[in-house]
Every structure is written in C-alpha cells, then in structure tokens.
Design a protein around this motif. Structure first.
Motif, PDB file in Angstrom:
ATOM      1  N   LEU A  52       3.177  -0.876   6.922  1.00 37.29           N
ATOM      2  CA  LEU A  52       1.390  -1.403   6.496  1.00 37.29           C
ATOM      3  C   LEU A  52       1.973  -2.684   6.111  1.00 37.29           C
ATOM      4  O   LEU A  52       3.396  -3.238   6.154  1.00 37.29           O
ATOM      5  CB  LEU A  52       2.428  -0.607   4.781  1.00 37.29           C
ATOM      6  N   GLU A  53       1.328  -3.006   5.569  1.00 36.36           N
ATOM      7  CA  GLU A  53       0.552  -4.651   5.579  1.00 36.36           C
ATOM      8  C   GLU A  53       1.108  -5.703   3.897  1.00 36.36           C
ATOM      9  O   GLU A  53       1.401  -4.369   3.292  1.00 36.36           O
ATOM     10  CB  GLU A  53      -0.925  -5.172   5.703  1.00 36.36           C
ATOM     11  N   GLU A 166       2.861   4.649  -6.686  1.00 38.97           N
ATOM     12  CA  GLU A 166       2.597   3.436  -5.055  1.00 38.97           C
ATOM     13  C   GLU A 166       3.184   3.857  -3.862  1.00 38.97           C
ATOM     14  O   GLU A 166       3.352   4.621  -2.612  1.00 38.97           O
ATOM     15  CB  GLU A 166       1.898   2.767  -5.727  1.00 38.97           C
TER      16      GLU A 166
ATOM     17  N   ARG B  97      -2.207   0.160  -3.327  1.00 37.31           N
ATOM     18  CA  ARG B  97      -2.731  -0.351  -1.995  1.00 37.31           C
ATOM     19  C   ARG B  97      -2.076   1.497  -0.957  1.00 37.31           C
ATOM     20  O   ARG B  97      -2.510   1.182  -0.507  1.00 37.31           O
ATOM     21  CB  ARG B  97      -1.638  -0.510  -1.373  1.00 37.31           C
ATOM     22  N   THR B 111      -3.777   4.199   2.828  1.00 28.97           N
ATOM     23  CA  THR B 111      -2.924   2.805   2.601  1.00 28.97           C
ATOM     24  C   THR B 111      -4.240   1.741   3.083  1.00 28.97           C
ATOM     25  O   THR B 111      -5.361   1.891   3.107  1.00 28.97           O
ATOM     26  CB  THR B 111      -1.946   2.385   3.283  1.00 28.97           C
ATOM     27  N   VAL B 112      -4.107   0.813   2.587  1.00 35.94           N
ATOM     28  CA  VAL B 112      -4.936  -0.870   1.986  1.00 35.94           C
ATOM     29  C   VAL B 112      -4.415  -1.254   3.164  1.00 35.94           C
ATOM     30  O   VAL B 112      -4.069  -1.882   3.452  1.00 35.94           O
ATOM     31  CB  VAL B 112      -4.953  -1.496   1.219  1.00 35.94           C
ATOM     32  N   SER B 113      -6.172  -1.774   3.999  1.00 37.72           N
ATOM     33  CA  SER B 113      -5.781  -3.107   5.200  1.00 37.72           C
ATOM     34  C   SER B 113      -6.453  -3.492   5.597  1.00 37.72           C
ATOM     35  O   SER B 113      -7.803  -2.984   5.200  1.00 37.72           O
ATOM     36  CB  SER B 113      -5.772  -2.092   7.052  1.00 37.72           C
ATOM     37  N   GLY B 114      -6.505  -4.522   4.743  1.00 38.69           N
ATOM     38  CA  GLY B 114      -7.306  -5.186   4.968  1.00 38.69           C
ATOM     39  C   GLY B 114      -8.319  -5.694   3.453  1.00 38.69           C
ATOM     40  O   GLY B 114      -7.234  -4.863   2.511  1.00 38.69           O
TER      41      GLY B 114
END
Lengths: 234, 139
Positions: A52-53, A166, B97, B111-114
């Motif tokens: 993930l980021e 989360e 996220r 999930t959050v990407s950018g």
C-alpha cells in the motif's frame, strides 16, 4: 537601557520561577514530535509491506493510529496521578516522603486545610466560604485529573477502534463496532500494559524514597534523615 | 438500489498542550461513498468484458498478483478471475485509508491511492475466524 535591563530581568525571573513547567513542557513537545516522526516511519513500513501507499507526516499525525498511541499513554498518566492524589489521603507508608505523617490519614481538619473561618487573606476565594464552592474546590485536583483520565481513555477507545478496523480491513477481515472493541484483548492490552508500568513506577518511588536520597529534591527526604522518618521532604 | 449504510469514525488528531485536547479532527480518506462507486464500477467493467477499465480500478499489488498467477496481462486475467456480476451495495465501512463494500454478491476491499479508492480484493466471501476468501487480491 535601564528598561532593557529591567525587561531581561523580568524574563530571567519568569524563566526561573516557571522552570519546572517549561522544562517538562519542552521535553513533552520534543518527545511527542519524536513519537510522530518515528511513528510515521513505522506506519509507512507496514503500508509498504502490505503493498500500500505510504502517507505524509501530516496525514499520519491526523490519523487514528497516532491518536490511539498518544491517548493510551496519556490516560494512564492521568490515572496514575489521580490514584496517587486520592490514595495518599488515607494510605500511608512508613519512612516515605511520598506519604503523609503516620498520624495524619484522612481529610484533616479545617484548620490544617486553611478553609472557611481558618482561611487567610491569600487563600483562594472558593476556599474562604463554606458551601458547594468549597466542596468542589476541596476536590478540584482529583476532579480535573479524573476528567482528563476519562477523556483520554474515551479518545483511546474511539481512535483505537478506528485504527483497529483499518488494520482489519487491510487484512481482509470485518471491522468491529465501538462496543465490541471495548471487549477485545486489543483494547485491554493497550490499556493494561500502560497501567502496570505506571503502578510499578509509583510503588518504586514510594519504597525507594524510604532508603535513597537526592539532595535538594522535594521528592526526597533530606540526605541525613532517618529511614523511618515519614512525610519529610528536603 | 439497496440500502447503503455508512458508518465511519473520523481519524482524529491530538494537539499537544498542557491539558488534554482533542483537536484537528481530520479524515484521511476520500468520501466512503466513492469506495462503493469504485466497487460497482469494477463489477460493471468485468461484466462488460472491459478488462482495461477493470484493471484501472485495481491496486498495483493486485495487478501484480493477477499477472503472476495467470501469466497473462491484467486486462485478460481479471476477466477470468470470477469477479461476480454487479449487484446492489448493501453496506460500506471506511476507516482511515481502508474501506469495505458489501454487495449482494460479494465483499470488496479498497484502499486510498492518491485521492481515489482502488480495489485491494474483490469477489470475497467470509470464512469463520479467518480473513475473507477472495477471487481477486494482492496475495
């Protein structure tokens, strides 16, 4: 020039007279910043490990992950002081400067406490007259510490369930509700691991201060005081 | 359309102070309803046979896993991955996220990407006391 000298003198006096607050306030902010900096590095390591980021520093310090880590420590500190303040009203420890003298357990007399007709010109206004204000003010320290503890623990639980969920979603598992979270080992493990360390620290201080000294510290007895001298500070 | 229930706890921050202060509450994630929209778009793209559009909605780790498993491009592999047909969105949860969207046929994780949501797993079905079993995931 004399005004400048006077200004410097006032600053120096203010620093000297508030040194304890300024010192601990300063190292608190430094430690909190360090916690945030290392926390975002740790969080991003887990993010990258899960494919993930990573997040920015600001995103991290506004996250539930950071909030729960902060709140779980805050609540235990306020609980420690709340218990310490209240327990030392009645509980004694022979030889400890953290204890009252052995013949003074309890709330003590109005005369000793300088309240109502025993107050003086410098006494706080709420201490001078009998009534609800005196009752509240007589317990104001424990009330505020208790409120701060309750709020911190509440925040821990709210931020905790968000951070827990989360991770649950990241691991492809169902989230839980707040009330379910309060029954989970995650919540109680976070809570109790902090409580045990605080209670150990207090117990250590109470006992070690019987036999050990720090010259000049009000947390210690005078260096030459006997081990069984109780309630004496120097 | 089915009922969309959104339950969400905002991620809150502490600000340092002499007293406990909860401040600067902020959300890390985009609108959770957007997560439901992305899940629906994925189902629709696969149903339409549009593998390119479907892969544009997937997280990089998912694309990598699909291509590794099938030895084919994502656009081909995703159409063979048994992603269920579009269905009503029943429930959406978003924390930090991550998000979970429950439809009438499966569960989708995102999930959050950018500034957008991407899919980390789809075609998921529950397993007791274990993570969901998913036809598409990041491994």
């Amino acid at each position: 020039m004399s005004a400048t000298t006077g200004g410097r003198g006032r600053v120096r006096t203010a620093l000297r007279e508030n040194g304890l607050t300024l010192f601990f306030g300063g190292i608190f902010l430094a430690a909190l910043t360090g916690q945030a900096a290392t926390g975002v590095a740790f969080y991003n390591g887990e993010q990258l490990g899960a494919g993930l980021e990573p997040v920015t520093f600001w995103r991290y310090v506004t996250s539930s992950s950071f909030a729960v880590d902060v709140a779980e420590n805050w609540q235990s500190e306020y609980l420690q002081f709340l218990l310490y303040i209240v327990a030392t009203v009645w509980l004694l420890q022979r030889g400890s400067p953290e204890s009252k003298e052995l013949d003074k357990p309890g709330r003590e007399s109005d005369e000793t406490q300088l309240v109502a007709e025993h107050s003086n010109d410098d006494s706080p206004a709420w201490a001078r007259v009998r009534g609800w204000r005196l009752s509240v003010y007589s317990h104001s320290l424990s009330l505020v510490m208790g409120l701060l503890f309750a709020l911190s623990w509440l925040v821990q639980s709210i931020a905790g369930v968000s951070a827990f969920n989360e991770v649950q979603l990241r691991d492809l598992q169902d989230p839980v509700t707040w009330s379910e979270y309060l029954t989970l080992p995650e919540f109680w493990n976070r809570t109790l691991q902090n409580w045990q360390s605080e209670f150990l620290a207090v117990a250590s201080m109470v006992v070690l201060a019987i036999y050990l000294r720090e010259r000049g510290s009000p947390e210690s007895k005078p260096v030459g005081a006997a081990h069984d001298d109780t309630g004496m500070t120097g | 359309m089915g009922t969309v229930q959104r339950r969400r706890l905002p991620a809150c921050a502490f600000t340092a102070g002499a007293v406990l202060a909860v401040a600067g509450c902020a959300s890390l994630s985009p609108d959770p309803s957007a997560a439901a929209s992305v899940a629906t778009q994925l189902h629709q793209a696969v149903a339409d046979g549009d593998g390119e559009a479907a892969c544009a909605l997937l997280a990089p780790a998912v694309i990598e896993e699909l291509e590794d498993e099938s030895a084919a491009d994502c656009a081909v592999a995703v159409l063979e991955a048994e992603v269920p047909a579009p269905s009503d969105v029943l429930e959406t949860h978003a924390y930090g996220r991550q998000a979970q969207v429950t439809t009438g046929r499966d569960v989708v994780f995102l999930t959050v990407s950018g500034a957008r949501w991407v899919v980390t797993a789809a075609g998921c079905t529950p397993r007791p006391e274990r993570p969901y079993d998913c036809t598409v995931s990041g491994g």
